[in-house]
Each structure stands twice: as C-alpha cells, then as structure tokens.
Motif scaffolding. Structure first.
Motif, mmCIF file in Angstrom:
data_model
loop_
_atom_site.group_PDB
_atom_site.id
_atom_site.type_symbol
_atom_site.label_atom_id
_atom_site.label_comp_id
_atom_site.label_asym_id
_atom_site.label_seq_id
_atom_site.Cartn_x
_atom_site.Cartn_y
_atom_site.Cartn_z
ATOM 1 N N GLU A 1 -15.120 -118.267 148.626
ATOM 2 C CA GLU A 1 -15.254 -118.814 147.268
ATOM 3 C C GLU A 1 -13.992 -118.609 146.446
ATOM 4 O O GLU A 1 -13.263 -117.634 146.629
ATOM 5 C CB GLU A 1 -16.436 -118.086 146.625
ATOM 6 C CG GLU A 1 -16.756 -118.423 145.212
ATOM 7 C CD GLU A 1 -17.967 -117.621 144.718
ATOM 8 O OE1 GLU A 1 -18.673 -118.157 143.858
ATOM 9 O OE2 GLU A 1 -18.205 -116.485 145.184
ATOM 10 N N THR B 1 -13.296 -118.255 142.421
ATOM 11 C CA THR B 1 -13.944 -118.092 141.125
ATOM 12 C C THR B 1 -12.901 -118.302 140.036
ATOM 13 O O THR B 1 -11.852 -117.658 140.053
ATOM 14 C CB THR B 1 -14.561 -116.687 140.978
ATOM 15 O OG1 THR B 1 -15.482 -116.491 142.050
ATOM 16 C CG2 THR B 1 -15.282 -116.540 139.659
ATOM 17 N N THR C 1 -21.816 -120.828 137.711
ATOM 18 C CA THR C 1 -22.232 -120.937 139.103
ATOM 19 C C THR C 1 -21.511 -119.850 139.870
ATOM 20 O O THR C 1 -20.420 -119.430 139.492
ATOM 21 C CB THR C 1 -21.802 -122.289 139.709
ATOM 22 O OG1 THR C 1 -20.385 -122.433 139.558
ATOM 23 C CG2 THR C 1 -22.486 -123.453 139.045
ATOM 24 N N HIS C 2 -22.112 -119.378 140.906
ATOM 25 C CA HIS C 2 -21.382 -118.552 141.861
ATOM 26 C C HIS C 2 -22.188 -118.441 143.135
ATOM 27 O O HIS C 2 -23.402 -118.576 143.147
ATOM 28 C CB HIS C 2 -20.955 -117.193 141.309
ATOM 29 C CG HIS C 2 -22.013 -116.415 140.615
ATOM 30 N ND1 HIS C 2 -22.656 -115.372 141.200
ATOM 31 C CD2 HIS C 2 -22.546 -116.532 139.387
ATOM 32 C CE1 HIS C 2 -23.531 -114.864 140.359
ATOM 33 N NE2 HIS C 2 -23.488 -115.555 139.264
ATOM 34 N N SER D 1 -16.459 -121.694 141.912
ATOM 35 C CA SER D 1 -17.429 -121.233 140.928
ATOM 36 C C SER D 1 -16.731 -121.081 139.584
ATOM 37 O O SER D 1 -15.554 -120.744 139.520
ATOM 38 C CB SER D 1 -18.008 -119.882 141.357
ATOM 39 O OG SER D 1 -18.677 -120.013 142.580
#
Length: 173
Positions: A35, A37, A104-105, A91
């Motif tokens: 991910e 972020t 969101t994550h 995210s």
C-alpha cells in the motif's frame, strides 16, 4: 523491503501530481509492499477565538468531510494512476490542525504460527473482553508495541532502508 530511493520516488511523484490546493504542507507518503498511504494537510478552520475544543473538533471534522466529498473523483483518478505505476493500492487521509482522519486504508491478512504461551496471551485478551478474537487480539498487541516502541521501530526501519539501498548498488543490481 522498500528502499529509500523507492520511497522518495513515490513521494516525489505524488508531490508533483497532486493539485496545489491540496498541499498546505507537503503530503506525508508512506509506502510498504502492499500500500501507498497519502496523508494531506488542508487549511485549518476559521472559528471564533473563544470557541470550545468540541466546536473546533466538529468544525475540523466538517472540513474533512467536505474535502473528502469534493475531491473524491480527482483522488480516484490520481490513485488509479499511482496503482498502475507502482502496483500498490493507494489509501488517503487528511489532517486539519490536530484532527486527522483516514478515508480508506488496506487491512492485509497476516498468517502466523504461535506456540502455546503466545496463544495464551491472545486467549487472555479475548477472555477479558479486550478483543473479540485471537486475530483482533494480535492486531491489538501490534498496535500497542507500535505505540510504545516507536523510536526503536523508526531506528530499525531506517537501518533496514540503508541495507536495502546498499543491496541495490551491489553486483547483481
């Protein structure tokens, strides 16, 4: 392991790609194997000097909600570009003053094998009502370690980043 150069490239791409009005401060960009972020800092709210902390917090929450709704399509567009480019989910989060919210994550599953003493720790947390399951208890333990050992973890991450950088310059690079 994400190298310092990879982290800098992703942060640089987002810094160049994000609209200027989203950047009161440079974005906080964190990358791991799953991910990216992106935490944006937006303008703080204008409230009366004598406003209570509750009023200030609610005003900031309202600003974050408005930002989320107003920027949704553009954030999706930027995220799709980044996801294709870096092969990771993106995210989003926002900070206003000392108020922050993640939109969101990713929650990635992690498998592990534990011996009885470690399982007993998790079961104690479940039996005490601290967590609903062993999985939730393990996540609780990880958060607790993260809170209490942040300096040590930051130093460890920095050292690992240097090792990853050296590896990229090695003979097989």
């Amino acid at each position: 392991m994400i190298t310092t150069e990879q982290q800098e490239r992703v942060r640089g791409w987002f810094t160049g790609r994000l609209p200027e009005e989203w950047k009161v401060e440079p974005p906080e960009v964190t990358v791991d194997r799953d991910e990216i972020t992106v935490i944006l800092t937006i303008d703080d709210v204008d409230v009366a000097d004598d406003a209570s902390e509750a009023e200030r917090d609610e005003a900031r929450a309202g600003r974050v909600r408005a930002f989320r709704e107003d920027t949704r399509e553009r954030r999706i567009e930027v995220a799709r570009e980044a996801e294709r480019r870096y092969e990771r989910k993106v995210s989003w989060g926002v900070k206003v003053g000392d108020y922050g919210e993640m939109f969101t994550h990713l929650a990635a599953p992690v498998m592990t094998r534990l011996r009885q003493p470690q399982r007993q720790v998790l079961d104690t947390l479940v039996d005490a009502g601290v967590a609903r399951s062993r999985s939730e208890a393990l996540a609780w333990c990880v958060r607790l370690v993260g809170q209490h050992e942040e300096d040590w973890l930051a130093e460890l991450r920095e050292a690992m980043s240097h090792v990853a950088d050296v590896r990229t310059k090695g003979p097989a690079a």
